[in-house]
Write a protein that holds these residues in place. Structure first.
Motif, PDB file in Angstrom:
ATOM      1  N   GLY A 204      -3.105  27.195  77.724  1.00 19.67           N
ATOM      2  CA  GLY A 204      -4.593  27.590  77.859  1.00 19.67           C
ATOM      3  C   GLY A 204      -4.882  28.451  78.929  1.00 19.67           C
ATOM      4  O   GLY A 204      -5.612  28.128  79.649  1.00 19.67           O
ATOM      5  N   GLY A 205      -3.882  29.628  78.896  1.00 18.49           N
ATOM      6  CA  GLY A 205      -4.272  30.416  79.995  1.00 18.49           C
ATOM      7  C   GLY A 205      -5.105  31.581  79.235  1.00 18.49           C
ATOM      8  O   GLY A 205      -5.745  31.451  78.024  1.00 18.49           O
TER       9      GLY A 205
ATOM     10  N   GLN B  76     -10.880  22.837  89.099  1.00 22.64           N
ATOM     11  CA  GLN B  76     -11.028  21.804  88.449  1.00 22.64           C
ATOM     12  C   GLN B  76     -12.420  21.815  87.932  1.00 22.64           C
ATOM     13  O   GLN B  76     -12.645  21.857  86.673  1.00 22.64           O
ATOM     14  CB  GLN B  76     -10.856  20.339  89.176  1.00 22.64           C
ATOM     15  CG  GLN B  76     -10.708  19.271  88.378  1.00 22.64           C
ATOM     16  CD  GLN B  76      -9.473  18.989  87.349  1.00 22.64           C
ATOM     17  OE1 GLN B  76      -8.557  19.469  88.145  1.00 22.64           O
ATOM     18  NE2 GLN B  76      -9.423  18.954  86.196  1.00 22.64           N
ATOM     19  N   THR B  77     -13.418  22.246  88.734  1.00 22.49           N
ATOM     20  CA  THR B  77     -14.751  22.241  88.186  1.00 22.49           C
ATOM     21  C   THR B  77     -14.980  23.557  87.169  1.00 22.49           C
ATOM     22  O   THR B  77     -15.597  23.042  86.328  1.00 22.49           O
ATOM     23  CB  THR B  77     -15.830  22.419  89.388  1.00 22.49           C
ATOM     24  OG1 THR B  77     -15.441  21.699  90.465  1.00 22.49           O
ATOM     25  CG2 THR B  77     -17.335  22.263  89.316  1.00 22.49           C
TER      26      THR B  77
ATOM     27  N   ALA C  45     -15.439  25.134  81.585  1.00 23.40           N
ATOM     28  CA  ALA C  45     -15.118  26.011  80.382  1.00 23.40           C
ATOM     29  C   ALA C  45     -14.611  25.110  79.271  1.00 23.40           C
ATOM     30  O   ALA C  45     -14.793  25.557  78.118  1.00 23.40           O
ATOM     31  CB  ALA C  45     -13.950  26.774  80.986  1.00 23.40           C
ATOM     32  N   GLN C  46     -14.039  24.096  79.641  1.00 20.14           N
ATOM     33  CA  GLN C  46     -13.589  23.214  78.486  1.00 20.14           C
ATOM     34  C   GLN C  46     -14.770  22.547  77.696  1.00 20.14           C
ATOM     35  O   GLN C  46     -14.659  22.486  76.400  1.00 20.14           O
ATOM     36  CB  GLN C  46     -12.694  22.081  79.211  1.00 20.14           C
ATOM     37  CG  GLN C  46     -12.486  20.889  78.229  1.00 20.14           C
ATOM     38  CD  GLN C  46     -11.251  19.668  78.996  1.00 20.14           C
ATOM     39  OE1 GLN C  46     -10.863  20.169  79.951  1.00 20.14           O
ATOM     40  NE2 GLN C  46     -11.224  18.905  78.070  1.00 20.14           N
ATOM     41  N   THR C  47     -15.777  22.195  78.614  1.00 17.91           N
ATOM     42  CA  THR C  47     -16.967  21.819  77.683  1.00 17.91           C
ATOM     43  C   THR C  47     -17.449  22.801  76.893  1.00 17.91           C
ATOM     44  O   THR C  47     -17.932  22.352  75.674  1.00 17.91           O
ATOM     45  CB  THR C  47     -18.141  21.687  78.872  1.00 17.91           C
ATOM     46  OG1 THR C  47     -17.857  20.744  79.902  1.00 17.91           O
ATOM     47  CG2 THR C  47     -19.503  20.755  78.261  1.00 17.91           C
TER      48      THR C  47
ATOM     49  N   VAL D 251     -13.428  23.181  69.642  1.00 18.09           N
ATOM     50  CA  VAL D 251     -12.181  23.265  69.875  1.00 18.09           C
ATOM     51  C   VAL D 251     -11.746  21.714  70.388  1.00 18.09           C
ATOM     52  O   VAL D 251     -12.499  21.221  71.371  1.00 18.09           O
ATOM     53  CB  VAL D 251     -11.698  24.380  71.134  1.00 18.09           C
ATOM     54  CG1 VAL D 251     -10.375  24.278  71.525  1.00 18.09           C
ATOM     55  CG2 VAL D 251     -12.096  25.598  70.413  1.00 18.09           C
ATOM     56  N   THR D 252     -10.376  21.415  70.298  1.00 16.86           N
ATOM     57  CA  THR D 252      -9.928  20.167  71.041  1.00 16.86           C
ATOM     58  C   THR D 252      -9.065  20.532  71.993  1.00 16.86           C
ATOM     59  O   THR D 252      -8.069  21.484  71.951  1.00 16.86           O
ATOM     60  CB  THR D 252      -9.142  19.165  69.987  1.00 16.86           C
ATOM     61  OG1 THR D 252      -9.901  19.247  68.744  1.00 16.86           O
ATOM     62  CG2 THR D 252      -8.710  17.883  70.677  1.00 16.86           C
ATOM     63  N   VAL D 253      -9.197  20.173  73.249  1.00 12.50           N
ATOM     64  CA  VAL D 253      -8.517  20.593  74.233  1.00 12.50           C
ATOM     65  C   VAL D 253      -7.813  19.375  75.026  1.00 12.50           C
ATOM     66  O   VAL D 253      -8.159  18.363  75.309  1.00 12.50           O
ATOM     67  CB  VAL D 253      -9.614  21.172  75.629  1.00 12.50           C
ATOM     68  CG1 VAL D 253      -8.823  21.566  76.616  1.00 12.50           C
ATOM     69  CG2 VAL D 253     -10.432  22.079  75.063  1.00 12.50           C
ATOM     70  N   LEU D 254      -6.382  19.530  74.943  1.00 13.30           N
ATOM     71  CA  LEU D 254      -5.680  18.446  75.486  1.00 13.30           C
ATOM     72  C   LEU D 254      -4.798  19.146  76.599  1.00 13.30           C
ATOM     73  O   LEU D 254      -3.751  19.907  76.392  1.00 13.30           O
ATOM     74  CB  LEU D 254      -4.430  18.185  74.308  1.00 13.30           C
ATOM     75  CG  LEU D 254      -5.211  17.730  72.897  1.00 13.30           C
ATOM     76  CD1 LEU D 254      -4.235  17.732  71.710  1.00 13.30           C
ATOM     77  CD2 LEU D 254      -5.983  16.408  73.237  1.00 13.30           C
TER      78      LEU D 254
END
Ligand SMILES: Cc1cc2nc3c(=O)[nH]c(=O)nc-3n(C[C@H](O)[C@H](O)[C@H](O)COP(=O)(O)OP(=O)(O)OC[C@H]3O[C@@H](n4cnc5c(N)ncnc54)[C@H](O)[C@@H]3O)c2cc1C
Ligand code: SF4
Lengths: 429, 506, 148
Positions: free
Chosen positions: A155-156, A189-190, A195-197, A204-207
């Motif tokens: 996830g880079g 983290q924030t 970004a993940q949201t 996209v599924t983020v694991l």
């Protein structure tokens, strides 16, 4: 044997910058480029835009068609260099040629890492994502095999770039990241959560805290990614984006000093005179750090190549050191991160402003009243000012309260620096 | 204080052409009176005419010419006695009390005598001269001239043996009137000084002292000593090209000055040599001058201080017995007499004084010139006419009436951008001239203002040469006091007599 | 090269430079039409910064060592060989914002529609940049480096 006054290995950013650097000093001595790939110089970061169809073939090129001609460059494509002999000042190509040089620039970039110990990592449908051919192969594979689902490992930056293109191609995608957040090298983290949201909203599924342990295949075709945690994800395509390793094999066992990359000094010269290295292959002095570092980003590659070129042509140009930074657009959410964004140093002061609705996030890291890092998510328009503050090591004590304000601008900067920017002849790099 | 709307209608109405307004907000940002406002919700600019002073700053900068400003169309019931301005003044005064204040010169509809005098031109005899082809002399020397000149002959060549008194050399017979730093901005002061230097004439510090950065122009500056004695020390007197003692000012004869403390910032305090933030009060009289003898003492004290190296000017307002006063000043030792007519400008004056005290410069000048001639002392002092000189023809007429040169104040400010809104006393000059607010003073780029002033003086010089050429005169010397070249139009016999000119057709 | 010199002390914050920049980069080049039809879609290459009574109109400084050219991944950002101006070829820009990241004066904006980078081009089509021509107080002056 014919000697080449300037020989450059590589045909990408650092190499082209090398040509432009040489030409700033030396107008006519011929330059020779040896390139592994068969293409006119193209832009690697554009491959994700090409894959998603945003950019077509004609717009992939980093410099105009007549670039070599204009700069009197002799370019030899599809020639891989396998070794360098610094003593005799020659290089050896894969098809057996020995080429002699007076000055050499190694701008061979890096090679994507594929963990060999993962079962199935050599199956059809497993790709890396750094060259135009990689992108071409992925596109062909997707259309020919009717791929529906894809897994991106890492996830880079490059992982996210490939992810965006795959989403654009209509695939259902999952990204698997070993760290506790995406873009962990540059985001806190924030920022990572924002970004993940965005990624999740795009389907996209983020694991995180996870990795691919095995790739299950059927007839050499990818069928499933089996995660470290045991989870099975059905997919027909896997992209490995877990990092790049500098292409240093060609100097292995020579007097050219290497560490993770080829070690260079502040003139971009290796431990051997007349041999220079620049770009992703080089481990060069860095800002905010006492050690030499590999910072594989395009602006550094350019600056290093340009400095190397100028010095090869006889100038005395200093490389002031690279800085980690990145601009990434995550499904329409622009982000920029510069410098030290998650300080390990207790003495650092951290200023943040978060607006989850917008979304917008700003984070400034200060050390001894100087900015050493910054993250911008959403509202990125003024980010460059902070890059400047970091590079120029400006004391911002006088405008600290203003750093996060809405209308922070050049006008808020310490008067002397402001006047330098406003009435000066542009900035020095 | 905000006037109450129920008694005073706005003076002006702002008309915004909605077809042209692009809501760019330039007017909003340029108005120091907060007349325009951008309504974000409705995305339109509204204007509240109540505070409009019709300075035209918004209209001038509006990129689409969407704004026009007119007198407010609601007229008072016609009344020749109780005119609109009289009524307004009454309402205003009844509302907020106190002395009515105003800025700039008298704007009342009283006769302009310059416009009732016409210049001559040659026909057939004494042919006219083309200034583009033949030399024309505008060079003017200001200062005391000798009673007679003596010569001696050395090796057959004559040589003057008379020791001349110090003189100011003017390339154009026009100087800038006294306008103090404080009443006008620093940038405006710089522009006047630079322009004077470039053209070869003089600017005048007024009563505000000489800013240290203006010392480089000091050889083109007259330094003033007024009743407040602001910024005066021996260094100041010796730096200037000449020293002017200000007795009176045309706009407010008999009245002192008052620069409010809020305008006295660090720079002004240093220049005026008074504490920061204190009111700068100029008394009505000089407290050491109660007679012509006292004036003489001051003149000579200053002459001593500058070792008789510079001419001393005395500035008086044009009042009823101006010729007697002028005669006294010249006898007291003034080398140059500046007479300021009742139309002279000001940064702030009581409206009643400005509009009702003093006499027109035309009469004062003619009377003084005649009187000094009669007394045989005209050569002892140069005469400068000031107060309401608007154009080069006014200059030519003033010289023909007897002036050596003129001073211009308002015309110079207008050249820099002043739109005569007459609100100088509020400190909110939208053109950056009569203000100390740093947000507003920036609006006057001194380089542009200098260029415009130079341009103005150069064009006036050309026009004066044209007028002189038409009269068949090739040196301004020959025009001076040459009242044969003037004729009166629609003037009474008495007026013609005082002006010392014939009627048109005579 | 010829550059725009900023005279901070003369800037009056009227923003006529921004307005005329927008017009110059509009399709019609007519002020009223440009504002009616394209106001939202054009990002002027010049921005007035203001704080108290200090203000200045800032646009790309066309740096000698332009970091935006170095950071550009497509080659869209280039130096015009003739004028030496730093120009963004919007047809080639993909909106990666690397240039925004490195410009120390924040002279590069996202637009139109946040798709591509937008910046001062020194008014390639005009002899003198329109911001300079229309500055009412000569706070912007177009002059050769050699003059300085
Ligand atoms: C998908 C993707 C997205 C990216 N996005 C960004 C981004 O947004 N921002 C950013 O700053 N950076 C980004 N990067 C990184 C950026 O592309 C690199 O930093 C930059 O390309 C480095 O340039 P370089 O010239 O050092 O090496 P490379 O671009 O890696 O080029 C190496 C060159 O050497 C040639 N070569 C290699 N080995 C040999 C050999 N043995 N013999 C001869 N020739 C050889 C190759 O063919 C190539 O021409 C991205 C990279 C990728 C792949
Ligand atoms: S100087 Fe300024 S305030 Fe005074 S009249 Fe002129 S424009 Fe108005």
């Amino acid at each position: 044997m014919k000697r080449h006054p300037y020989l450059i290995i590589g045909n990408s950013v650092a190499a082209i910058a090398g040509v432009e650097g040489i030409r700033q000093v030396d107008d006519d001595t011929p330059i020779t480029i040896l390139a592994r790939e068969p293409h006119h110089t193209y832009s690697r970061p554009l491959i994700s835009y090409w894959l998603s169809g945003q950019v077509d073939d004609g717009d992939m090129f980093y410099r105009p068609e007549d670039f070599y001609e204009q700069n009197r460059v002799d370019v030899i494509l599809s020639q891989e260099v396998i070794s360098v002999d610094p003593q005799n000042q020659t290089v050896q190509t894969a098809d057996g040629h020995r080429i002699a040089f007076d000055k050499l620039l190694i701008a061979a970039g890096g090679q994507p890492i594929v963990p060999p110990d993962i079962p199935g990592s050599d199956a059809d449908g497993v790709f890396t994502f750094t060259t135009w051919d990689d992108a071409r192969n992925i596109r062909d594979f997707v259309t020919q095999q009717g791929v529906q689902q894809a897994v991106v490992v890492g996830g880079g930056l490059i992982g996210l770039k490939s992810l965006e293109a795959l989403v654009e191609l209509g695939l259902q995608t999952t990204v698997v990241e070993l760290a506790d957040r995406i873009l962990s090298a540059t985001f806190d983290q924030t920022a990572a959560e924002l970004a993940q949201t965005m990624l999740e909203e795009a389907g996209v599924t983020v694991l995180c805290n996870n990795t691919v342990a095995e790739i299950a295949t059927e007839d050499r075709q990818v069928k499933e990614a089996i995660l470290h945690t045991g989870q099975h994800i059905s997919c027909q395509l896997v992209v490995f984006a877990i990092g790049v390793r500098p292409n240093i094999q060609m100097v292995a066992d020579t007097s050219i000093a290497v560490d993770w990359g080829i070690l260079v000094d502040d003139h971009m010269q290796t431990s051997v005179a007349d041999v220079y290295a620049a770009g992703d292959v080089a481990q060069a002095p860095a800002l905010l750090s006492d050690e030499r570092r590999c910072i594989p980003i395009l602006p550094n590659a350019y600056r290093q190549g340009c400095v190397a070129g100028q010095n090869m042509a006889g100038a005395d140009q200093l490389y002031r050191g690279g800085l980690v930074m990145n601009a990434v657009d995550i499904c329409g959410l622009p982000t920029i991160s510069v410098g030290m964004t998650t300080p390990d140093n207790e003495d650092c002061e951290v200023l943040t402003a978060l607006d989850e609705e917008a979304p917008s996030y700003k984070k400034i890291v200060l050390c001894d009243e100087k900015v050493v890092g910054a993250i911008f998510v959403g509202d990125i328009d003024r980010a460059g000012i902070f890059t400047g503050l970091i590079k120029q090591e400006i004391d911002v004590a006088s405008c600290k309260e203003l750093l996060l304000t809405e209308d922070f601008g050049v006008i808020s900067l310490p008067t002397e620096y402001r006047k330098h920017l406003v009435s000066g002849m542009g900035i020095e790099v | 204080m905000q006037l109450r709307k129920w008694l005073v209608e706005p003076e002006f109405r702002i008309e915004r052409d909605p077809e042209k307004c692009i809501q760019c907000g330039v007017c909003v940002r340029q108005c120091a009176n907060d007349v325009h406002e951008y309504d974000e919700e409705e995305e339109v600019v509204y204007s509240d005419s109540t505070n409009c002073v019709s300075c035209h700053r918004c209209a001038t900068l509006c990129p689409t010419d969407a704004i026009s400003i007119r007198p407010f169309p609601l007229e008072f019931r016609p009344n020749a006695v109780w005119t609109a301005s009289t009524l307004r003044n009454l309402y205003k005064q009844a509302d907020i009390g106190g002395v009515l204040l105003t800025g700039m010169g008298n704007d009342q509809d009283q006769p302009m005598y310059w416009d009732r005098m016409l210049l001559n031109a040659s026909q057939v005899t004494n042919p006219s001269i083309d200034p583009l082809r033949e030399p024309m002399e505008l060079l003017t020397y200001i200062g005391r001239k000798p009673d007679s000149v003596q010569f001696e002959r050395i090796a057959g060549q004559p040589r003057m043996t008379t020791q001349l008194e110090p003189q100011l050399q003017l390339q154009v017979p026009v100087m800038f009137a006294a306008m103090s730093y404080g009443s006008i901005s620093y940038n405006a002061s710089v522009a006047l000084a630079q322009a004077a230097q470039q053209v070869g004439t003089f600017a005048n510090t007024g009563e505000g002292g000489l800013h240290k950065d203006l010392r480089e122009y000091a050889d083109h500056m007259i330094v003033q000593v007024a009743s407040g004695r602001f910024g005066v020390d021996s260094d100041y007197l010796n730096t200037g090209a000449a020293v002017e003692i200000k007795i009176g000012q045309g706009a407010k004869p008999g009245i002192g000055g008052h620069l409010p403390g809020e305008k006295v910032d660090a720079a002004i305090s240093a220049t005026r040599m008074i504490p920061e933030g204190t009111d700068a009060l100029s008394p009505a009289p000089h407290h050491d001058i109660y007679s012509i003898e006292d004036l003489r003492q001051l003149i000579y004290a200053i002459k001593e201080a500058v070792c008789y190296s510079k001419p001393i000017l005395v500035k008086i307002a044009a009042v009823h017995n101006v010729s007697a006063i002028a005669s006294g000043c010249v006898r007291a030792g003034a080398d140059v007499l500046v007479i300021d007519g009742y139309r002279g400008g000001t940064g702030a004056a009581p409206t009643m004084v400005r509009n009702n005290v003093g006499i027109p410069i035309e009469f004062a000048l003619a009377a003084v010139d005649s009187r000094l001639r009669e007394e045989g002392i005209r050569h002892q002092a140069s005469l400068i006419a000031s107060g309401g000189i608007r154009c080069s023809a006014d200059v030519a007429k003033a010289i023909a009436l007897g002036a050596d040169a003129v001073n211009i104040g308002t015309a110079a400010l207008v050249a820099m951008g002043c739109h005569l809104c007459q609100k100088c006393y509020t400190g909110k000059c939208n053109w950056g001239i009569a203000t100390q607010d740093p947000y507003l003073t920036k609006r006057l780029n001194p380089n542009i203002a200098t260029r415009r002033l130079v341009s103005l003086l150069e064009s006036w010089a050309l026009e004066i040469k044209e007028l002189m050429g038409g009269m068949g005169i090739n040196a301004v010397e020959s025009l001076r006091g040459n009242r044969e070249h003037l004729r009166g139009l629609g003037l009474t016999n008495r007026e013609l007599q005082i002006l010392g000119i014939k009627a048109a057709g005579e | 090269m010829k550059r725009i010199k900023i005279n901070e002390q003369h800037c009056i914050g009227c923003r006529l430079c921004e307005i005329h920049c927008l017009v110059q980069h509009s399709k019609s080049k007519k002020i009223i039409k440009a504002f009616r039809e394209e106001r939202e879609s054009i990002v002027p290459g010049i921005h007035v910064e203001e704080s108290g009574y200090v203000s200045f109109a800032l646009q790309c400084r066309h740096c000698e060592d332009a970091p935006c050219i170095e950071a550009c991944m497509t080659g869209a950002m280039y130096r015009d060989p003739e004028t030496e101006a730093v120009i963004c070829d919007q047809d080639r820009c993909v909106g990666c914002w690397m240039c925004v990241m490195v410009c120390p004066v924040a002279a590069i904006r996202r637009g139109p529609e946040d798709q591509v980078a937008s910046k001062c081009d020194l008014c390639m089509e005009a002899e003198i940049p329109v911001c300079v021509v229309n500055c009412p107080n000569e706070a912007l002056v177009y002059e050769d480096d050699a003059v300085r």
